[in-house]
Enzyme design. Structure first.
Site, PDB file in Angstrom:
ATOM      1  CB  SER A 176      -3.817  -7.960   3.190  1.00 48.01           C
ATOM      2  OG  SER A 176      -2.588  -7.662   3.826  1.00 48.01           O
TER       3      SER A 176
ATOM      4  CE  LYS B 246      -7.779  -6.413   3.681  1.00 43.06           C
ATOM      5  NZ  LYS B 246      -8.844  -5.814   2.830  1.00 43.06           N
TER       6      LYS B 246
ATOM      7  CE1 TYR C  45      -6.309  -4.962   6.703  1.00 41.79           C
ATOM      8  CE2 TYR C  45      -4.264  -6.206   6.543  1.00 41.79           C
ATOM      9  CZ  TYR C  45      -5.156  -5.294   6.000  1.00 41.79           C
ATOM     10  OH  TYR C  45      -4.890  -4.715   4.787  1.00 41.79           O
TER      11      TYR C  45
HETATM   12  P1  NAI Z   1      -6.938   3.848   3.258  1.00 42.06           P
HETATM   13  O1  NAI Z   1      -7.072   3.915   4.729  1.00 42.06           O
HETATM   14  O2  NAI Z   1      -6.292   4.985   2.555  1.00 42.06           O
HETATM   15  O3  NAI Z   1      -8.325   3.577   2.564  1.00 42.06           O
HETATM   16  C1  NAI Z   1      -9.365   2.844   3.127  1.00 42.06           C
HETATM   17  C2  NAI Z   1     -10.644   3.629   2.918  1.00 42.06           C
HETATM   18  O4  NAI Z   1     -11.746   2.855   3.379  1.00 42.06           O
HETATM   19  C3  NAI Z   1     -10.646   4.930   3.723  1.00 42.06           C
HETATM   20  O5  NAI Z   1     -10.875   6.032   2.854  1.00 42.06           O
HETATM   21  C4  NAI Z   1     -11.767   4.733   4.732  1.00 42.06           C
HETATM   22  O6  NAI Z   1     -12.477   5.916   5.051  1.00 42.06           O
HETATM   23  C5  NAI Z   1     -12.665   3.723   4.018  1.00 42.06           C
HETATM   24  N1  NAI Z   1     -13.497   2.960   4.952  1.00 42.06           N
HETATM   25  C6  NAI Z   1     -13.130   2.436   6.146  1.00 42.06           C
HETATM   26  N2  NAI Z   1     -14.160   1.803   6.721  1.00 42.06           N
HETATM   27  C7  NAI Z   1     -15.212   1.936   5.881  1.00 42.06           C
HETATM   28  C8  NAI Z   1     -16.547   1.489   5.911  1.00 42.06           C
HETATM   29  N3  NAI Z   1     -17.020   0.780   6.951  1.00 42.06           N
HETATM   30  N4  NAI Z   1     -17.362   1.766   4.866  1.00 42.06           N
HETATM   31  C9  NAI Z   1     -16.913   2.488   3.814  1.00 42.06           C
HETATM   32  N5  NAI Z   1     -15.636   2.976   3.748  1.00 42.06           N
HETATM   33  C10 NAI Z   1     -14.803   2.680   4.758  1.00 42.06           C
HETATM   34  O7  NAI Z   1      -6.113   2.506   2.975  1.00 42.06           O
HETATM   35  P2  NAI Z   1      -5.609   1.817   1.608  1.00 42.06           P
HETATM   36  O8  NAI Z   1      -4.199   1.473   1.795  1.00 42.06           O
HETATM   37  O9  NAI Z   1      -6.009   2.602   0.433  1.00 42.06           O
HETATM   38  O10 NAI Z   1      -6.427   0.446   1.667  1.00 42.06           O
HETATM   39  C11 NAI Z   1      -7.374   0.034   0.715  1.00 42.06           C
HETATM   40  C12 NAI Z   1      -7.588  -1.446   0.872  1.00 42.06           C
HETATM   41  O11 NAI Z   1      -6.397  -2.151   0.536  1.00 42.06           O
HETATM   42  C13 NAI Z   1      -7.952  -1.908   2.285  1.00 42.06           C
HETATM   43  O12 NAI Z   1      -8.897  -2.947   2.211  1.00 42.06           O
HETATM   44  C14 NAI Z   1      -6.643  -2.424   2.821  1.00 42.06           C
HETATM   45  O13 NAI Z   1      -6.829  -3.349   3.854  1.00 42.06           O
HETATM   46  C15 NAI Z   1      -6.063  -3.044   1.580  1.00 42.06           C
HETATM   47  N6  NAI Z   1      -4.623  -3.234   1.623  1.00 42.06           N
HETATM   48  C16 NAI Z   1      -3.781  -2.167   1.524  1.00 42.06           C
HETATM   49  C17 NAI Z   1      -2.428  -2.369   1.522  1.00 42.06           C
HETATM   50  C18 NAI Z   1      -1.471  -1.264   1.316  1.00 42.06           C
HETATM   51  O14 NAI Z   1      -0.254  -1.560   1.172  1.00 42.06           O
HETATM   52  N7  NAI Z   1      -1.914  -0.006   1.283  1.00 42.06           N
HETATM   53  C19 NAI Z   1      -1.846  -3.705   1.744  1.00 42.06           C
HETATM   54  C20 NAI Z   1      -2.813  -4.763   1.764  1.00 42.06           C
HETATM   55  C21 NAI Z   1      -4.150  -4.514   1.725  1.00 42.06           C
END
Ligand code: NAI
Length: 302
Positions: free
Chosen positions: A154, A171, A167
């Site tokens: 990130s 990251k 975080y």
């Molecule tokens: P999101 O919250 O929609 O998706 C994350 C998913 O991970 C959720 O469905 C959640 O239930 C699952 N999760 C959480 N803890 C878990 C665990 N211990 N085991 C299995 N599943 C688990 O968020 P998003 O935006 O789709 O994020 C996806 C990835 O991208 C994350 O790693 C986030 O940090 C990263 N990210 C996202 C950004 C963005 O702009 N959306 C920016 C930078 C990084």
């Protein structure tokens, strides 16, 4: 014309694929022929709770489109859970070619107010979770002499963000993990890369203006995932991806100054401007190259 990237016969595990970016990664991998293990703990944005529902509903979407997928509800932050999701890939589809470490949570607070339990959990999910899942998949990929692994980093870790010390640390930790594994995987055709996404999701919905949802689409990021998992994928790349824009991020080192063995703190302070000058900065492929570069300069009296 560029040849279409197909993933027929390949098996992919996507963690945190019950929603957001993980869901669109899983759908795109399946659309291109990969069989997918859709993992998701199904908890809240802060990592509390769990349910198999979100993973199951993405499996339904994939199968409705004619793809192959199975659901897994384990936590990546649990060593046994990580091993189970990898074992499930072998049980269901007989191999594992691609791991997308995408699962994530947020527990934002300024450092002075942050409870260390919130620090631990965020590091556990993002950094240790990526290590646990990758560690379980590693011997399988080594054996089959093929693997594609993506860590999700990130801009908060690459550049910093107020209120995200837990975080950001986690990251950037996955970048360090990638940097070492890209070297260890080279012999066995295991390529390891990082994705730094920007997308509208439940994680970022309250951090972005509502109109951003129209263009910061998770689908626009998943094209990058496919490119990072193809046979021709690079290794060791940090790919920034958002709203259809793609760029590479690199850690580079400036040419610096030689103050030689009588260097003092005063001399270092005096030379900040030259030390900070990044013209001629270059990346290194591995740590020993840094010491070698110093030895070369030292021997040449530079
Ligand atoms: P999101 O919250 O929609 O998706 C994350 C998913 O991970 C959720 O469905 C959640 O239930 C699952 N999760 C959480 N803890 C878990 C665990 N211990 N085991 C299995 N599943 C688990 O968020 P998003 O935006 O789709 O994020 C996806 C990835 O991208 C994350 O790693 C986030 O940090 C990263 N990210 C996202 C950004 C963005 O702009 N959306 C920016 C930078 C990084």
């Amino acid at each position: 014309m560029t040849q279409e990237i197909r993933l027929d016969g390949k098996v992919a595990l996507v963690t945190g694929a019950g929603g957001g970016l993980g869901r669109t990664h899983a759908l795109e991998l399946a659309r291109r022929g990969a069989s997918v293990i859709v993992n998701d703990l199904g908890g809240g944005r802060d990592g509390t709770g769990s349910t198999l529902g979100p993973a199951q509903s993405v499996v339904k979407e994939i199968t409705a489109l004619g793809g192959k997928a199975v659901a897994n509800g384990d936590s990546v932050a649990d060593r046994e859970g990580a091993a189970t999701m990898v074992a499930q890939a072998i049980e269901a589809f007989g191999r594992l070619d691609i791991v997308i470490n995408n699962a994530g949570i947020l527990r934002d607070k300024s450092f002075s107010k942050m409870d260390l339990d919130d620090f631990d959990l965020v590091v556990k999910v993002h950094l240790l979770g990526s290590a646990y899942v990758t560690h379980a998949a590693w011997p399988i990929m080594r054996e089959q002499k093929f693997g594609r692994i993506v860590m999700t980093t990130s801009s908060s870790g690459l550049y910093g963000n107020f209120g995200q010390s837990n975080y950001g640390a986690a990251k950037l930790g996955v970048v360090g993990l990638m940097n070492c594994l890209k070297l260890e995987g080279q012999r066995d055709n295991i390529n390891v890369n990082c994705l730094a996404p920007t997308a509208w999701s439940r994680m970022t919905a309250d951090l972005m203006p509502p109109e951003a949802a129209a263009f910061f689409k998770p689908e626009a990021v998943s094209a990058g995932i496919i490119a990072l998992c193809s046979d021709d994928a690079p290794s060791g790349m940090i790919l920034e991806a958002g709203a259809g824009y793609f760029s590479s991020v690199s850690i580079v080192e400036g040419q610096g100054v030689g103050l030689y063995l009588d260097a003092s703190a005063e001399l270092v302070s005096e030379k900040w401007e030259e030390i900070e000058d990044m013209s001629g900065a270059r990346p290194f492929n591995a740590a020993p190259e840094v010491a070698n570069a110093i030895i070369t300069k030292y021997n040449a009296g530079l």
